[in-house]
Design an enzyme around this catalytic site. Structure first.
Site, short mmCIF file in Angstrom:
data_model
loop_
_atom_site.label_atom_id
_atom_site.label_comp_id
_atom_site.label_asym_id
_atom_site.label_seq_id
_atom_site.Cartn_x
_atom_site.Cartn_y
_atom_site.Cartn_z
N SER A 55 -0.99 -39.40 0.80
CA SER A 55 -0.92 -39.41 2.27
C SER A 55 0.37 -38.77 2.80
CB SER A 55 -1.08 -40.82 2.81
OG SER A 55 -0.08 -41.69 2.33
N GLN A 76 -18.64 -20.52 3.10
CA GLN A 76 -18.26 -21.58 2.16
C GLN A 76 -16.92 -22.21 2.58
OE1 GLN A 76 -18.77 -20.54 -2.14
NE2 GLN A 76 -19.34 -18.56 -1.33
N GLN A 90 -17.66 -11.15 15.46
CA GLN A 90 -18.64 -10.07 15.46
C GLN A 90 -19.30 -9.94 16.83
OE1 GLN A 90 -21.24 -11.16 12.20
NE2 GLN A 90 -20.15 -9.80 10.80
N ARG A 91 -18.98 -10.87 17.71
CA ARG A 91 -19.49 -10.78 19.08
C ARG A 91 -18.67 -9.80 19.91
NH1 ARG A 91 -19.79 -15.70 23.55
NH2 ARG A 91 -21.14 -14.61 25.03
N ASN A 163 -7.22 -30.72 -2.37
CA ASN A 163 -8.67 -30.87 -2.49
C ASN A 163 -9.35 -29.51 -2.62
OD1 ASN A 163 -11.41 -30.88 -0.64
ND2 ASN A 163 -11.30 -32.63 -2.02
N ARG A 168 -12.29 -25.38 -5.58
CA ARG A 168 -12.55 -23.94 -5.58
C ARG A 168 -11.88 -23.16 -6.71
NH1 ARG A 168 -17.13 -23.61 -2.64
NH2 ARG A 168 -16.91 -24.70 -0.65
#
Length: 226
Positions: A55, A76, A90-91, A163, A168
Site C-alpha cells: 500500500s 488490452q 481516430q475521431r 501488478n 504482462r
C-alpha cells in the site's frame, strides 16, 4: 515501438519509505523524508517489498509516452483500470496514411505478409474513399484495423505497475504488450532501481508458475512443486 518515461513522483524511494514509517512514527512524513538516511530508506523499501506490504508504494506514480503500438495492444492495456490514459483520437485525427503494426509471426512468413499488406492497402483505400464522400472521420474509422498504430500517454502508480508487470511480462502475455512492459521496466529501473527490483512475472520472483496446465514450461507449476 517507443516507450519514454515522461515524469514521475520526485524521490520515489524516500517518499515510499516515509509513508511506510509514518504509520509508526510520532513525527510527520515531511520530517521523516528529510531525516531518513539512504541506508534506512533502502532497508525499509526492501522489507516492504519482501513482505508484500504494497500500500505505501501507491503514493508514487509514473507517466509514460508510448508510440508505435497497435490498437489491438491498447485494448488490452486499458483493462488495467487503476491507471490514467490519454490516447490519440481516430475521431479527430485523420488516418489518411495510417501506420500499422505487423505481428512477428506474419513478418516471418512471406505469403502471409503479402496477404496482410494487401488487406491493409485495401482498408486504406476504402477509408480514404469514405472521406472523399464527406463521411466524417468518426464514422470512416469503423473500417480501420486492430493493426492501426496508436499513441498514448499512461500514468500508473507503483503498485499498479507491479501488478501490470506480473501479468504482462509472463510469457503467456501477447508479444506486443510483453515487449512494451519490458521497455517500461527498463525505464523505471533507471530512475528507481530499488523500488522496482522485484518486478516481473511470478515465476521469476518465486521460482514457480501459477498458470497450472497453461504454463509455458519455463518453471515448475505449483502442483509439480508439491
Amino acid at each position: 515501438m517507443k516507450v519514454i518515461l515522461l515524469s514521475h513522483t520526485p524521490n520515489p524511494d524516500q517518499l515510499v519509505a516515509a509513508a511506510a514509517r509514518l504509520c509508526y512514527s510520532p513525527v510527520g512524513a515531511a520530517q521523516l523524508q528529510e531525516t531518513m538516511t539512504a541506508k534506512q530508506v533502502k532497508k525499509l523499501v526492501e522489507d516492504l517489498l519482501a513482505m508484500g506490504h504494497e500500500s505505501p508504494i501507491e503514493h508514487v506514480s509514473f507517466t509514460f509516452a508510448i508510440e508505435g503500438v497497435s490498437r489491438a495492444m491498447s485494448h488490452q492495456l486499458v483493462r488495467h483500470r487503476l491507471a490514467s490514459y490519454s490516447q490519440q483520437s481516430q475521431r479527430y485525427v485523420s488516418e489518411k496514411e495510417f501506420d500499422f503494426v505487423i505481428p512477428p509471426s506474419i513478418e516471418r512468413h512471406p505469403e502471409a505478409k503479402a496477404a496482410f499488406l494487401r488487406q491493409i492497402q485495401s482498408i486504406q483505400e476504402s477509408y480514404n474513399q469514405m472521406l472523399s464522400y464527406g463521411i466524417p472521420n468518426e464514422d470512416a474509422r469503423y473500417l480501420l484495423p486492430n493493426a492501426c498504430e496508436t499513441k498514448l500517454v499512461m500514468t500508473m502508480n507503483a503498485r499498479s505497475l507491479y501488478n501490470f508487470f506480473t501479468q504482462r511480462m509472463c510469457m503467456r502475455a501477447q508479444w506486443e504488450i510483453r515487449q512494451m512492459a519490458e521497455l517500461m521496466r527498463n525505464e523505471l529501473l533507471q530512475v528507481s532501481p530499488l523500488l522496482f527490483s522485484r518486478t516481473g512475472p511470478v515465476c521469476e520472483r518465486e521460482g514457480f508458475c501459477p498458470e497450472g496446465k497453461m504454463s509455458c514450461g519455463r518453471y515448475p507449476t505449483r502442483e509439480r512443486q508439491k
